[in-house]
Write an enzyme that holds these catalytic residues in place. Structure first.
Site, mmCIF file in Angstrom:
data_model
loop_
_atom_site.group_PDB
_atom_site.id
_atom_site.type_symbol
_atom_site.label_atom_id
_atom_site.label_comp_id
_atom_site.label_asym_id
_atom_site.label_seq_id
_atom_site.Cartn_x
_atom_site.Cartn_y
_atom_site.Cartn_z
ATOM 1 N N ASP A 8 0.872 -1.161 0.000
ATOM 2 C CA ASP A 8 0.000 0.000 0.000
ATOM 3 C C ASP A 8 0.919 1.223 0.000
ATOM 4 O O ASP A 8 2.112 1.110 0.291
ATOM 5 C CB ASP A 8 -0.893 -0.020 1.248
ATOM 6 C CG ASP A 8 -1.795 1.192 1.337
ATOM 7 O OD1 ASP A 8 -2.377 1.579 0.309
ATOM 8 O OD2 ASP A 8 -1.891 1.762 2.432
ATOM 9 N N ASP A 10 0.178 5.100 1.175
ATOM 10 C CA ASP A 10 0.186 6.015 2.312
ATOM 11 C C ASP A 10 0.110 5.255 3.628
ATOM 12 O O ASP A 10 -0.767 4.408 3.822
ATOM 13 C CB ASP A 10 -0.993 6.984 2.201
ATOM 14 C CG ASP A 10 -0.739 8.294 2.917
ATOM 15 O OD1 ASP A 10 0.394 8.486 3.398
ATOM 16 O OD2 ASP A 10 -1.657 9.119 2.994
ATOM 17 N N GLY A 46 -7.251 3.903 3.065
ATOM 18 C CA GLY A 46 -7.314 2.747 2.178
ATOM 19 C C GLY A 46 -8.502 2.700 1.241
ATOM 20 O O GLY A 46 -8.572 1.821 0.385
ATOM 21 N N ASP A 170 -1.738 -0.903 5.946
ATOM 22 C CA ASP A 170 -1.966 -0.259 7.245
ATOM 23 C C ASP A 170 -3.438 0.067 7.443
ATOM 24 O O ASP A 170 -3.786 0.824 8.351
ATOM 25 C CB ASP A 170 -1.130 1.018 7.368
ATOM 26 C CG ASP A 170 -1.677 2.161 6.524
ATOM 27 O OD1 ASP A 170 -2.179 1.889 5.404
ATOM 28 O OD2 ASP A 170 -1.618 3.314 6.986
#
Length: 216
Positions: A8, A10, A46, A170
C-alpha cells in the site's frame, strides 16, 4: 513460496496523512461541517476518494447530487495535489528504501497497490518511482478496497499468482482486500491489531524475518 510483495502507499511507504487531513478538514469547514477529526480521517484510510467524501458528508443533513459530490471530491483533490508540491523523499517512512532493496536483491518482485489516483505523482516526488516492477492505483481500478481489484491488477502486471504475493497494509480495508484474493496479508501501523492479517508487525524492520516465515 513468496515471489512478490505488494505495498500500500500512504502509511506504508510514505506518510501524507496530515496533508489528506488538512484538505478534508478545509473542505468540511467550507461546507459548514464542524467536528471533522483525525479519527474520521483514519476511517478514510485505504478507501476511494468518493468513499472518503461520504465520511465527511455523513456529518451533515444536507443532501448532495452525484454531480455535486464529484465536484466536492475534485475540489478536495485539487487542494491535496497542491500541497504535494513540497513533497520529497523525506516523506518516505523509515526503512522503506532498504527493505525494497533487500527484496529486489533477493529476486522478489515489488509492486504498489493503492486506491490513490495520485500514486504516480507521489512516487515521483519521493524518489520511489523506479523502485517497483509495477504500480496499480486508482487510475487502474473501478472498485475500491476492501474489493481486491487493485491487488489483483498489481499481481497481473507483474505476472505473479495471488497465492505467491504478500500485501503490506496499514488499513483494515486493505487487509480484507488482500485476504479476499488469496494473498498473504501483513498488517503494519494503524492495522497492526487486525485479526484477519496473517502477521502483524510494528515496523518494516520486522519484515525481513516475515518474508522468511512465508517460505522465502
Amino acid at each position: 513460496m513468496i515471489k512478490a510483495v505488494i505495498f500500500d502507499l500512504d502509511g506504508v511507504l510514505v506518510t501524507t496523512d496530515e496533508l489528506h487531513f488538512a484538505a478534508w478538514k478545509h473542505l468540511a469547514e467550507e461546507l459548514g461541517i464542524s467536528g471533522f477529526t483525525k479519527a474520521d480521517n483514519a476511517r478514510q484510510r485505504g478507501v476511494s476518494r468518493m468513499a472518503s467524501l461520504e465520511v465527511v458528508l455523513e456529518k451533515t443533513d444536507r443532501k448532495f447530487s452525484d454531480e455535486e459530490k464529484l465536484t466536492l471530491a475534485e475540489k478536495k483533490n485539487d487542494m491535496y495535489v497542491k500541497s504535494l508540491e513540497s513533497l520529497d523523499k523525506s516523506a518516505v517512512l523509515d526503512g522503506v528504501f532498504d527493505f525494497i532493496a533487500y527484496l529486489r536483491s533477493s529476486g522478489i518482485k515489488t509492486a504498489v497497490g493503492s486506491a490513490s489516483k495520485n500514486t504516480p505523482l507521489i512516487l515521483e516526488k519521493t524518489d520511489l518511482a523506479d523502485k517497483f516492477d509495477a504500480v496499480s492505483c486508482g487510475l487502474d481500478t473501478q472498485k475500491s478496497k476492501p474489493d481486491p481489484e487493485v491487488f489483483l491488477i498489481a499481481a497481473q502486471k507483474i505476472g505473479i499468482a495471488p497465492s505467491e504475493c504478500v500485501v503490506i497494509e496499514d488499513s483494515d480495508a486493505g487487509i480484507e482486500a488482500a485476504k479476499a484474493c488469496g494473498m498473504y496479508a501483513v498488517a503494519v501501523g494503524e492495522a497492526e491489531n487486525n485479526s484477519k492479517a496473517d502477521i502483524s508487525v510494528s515496523s518494516l524492520g520486522s519484515l525481513y524475518r516475515t518474508i522468511e516465515m512465508f517460505g522465502r
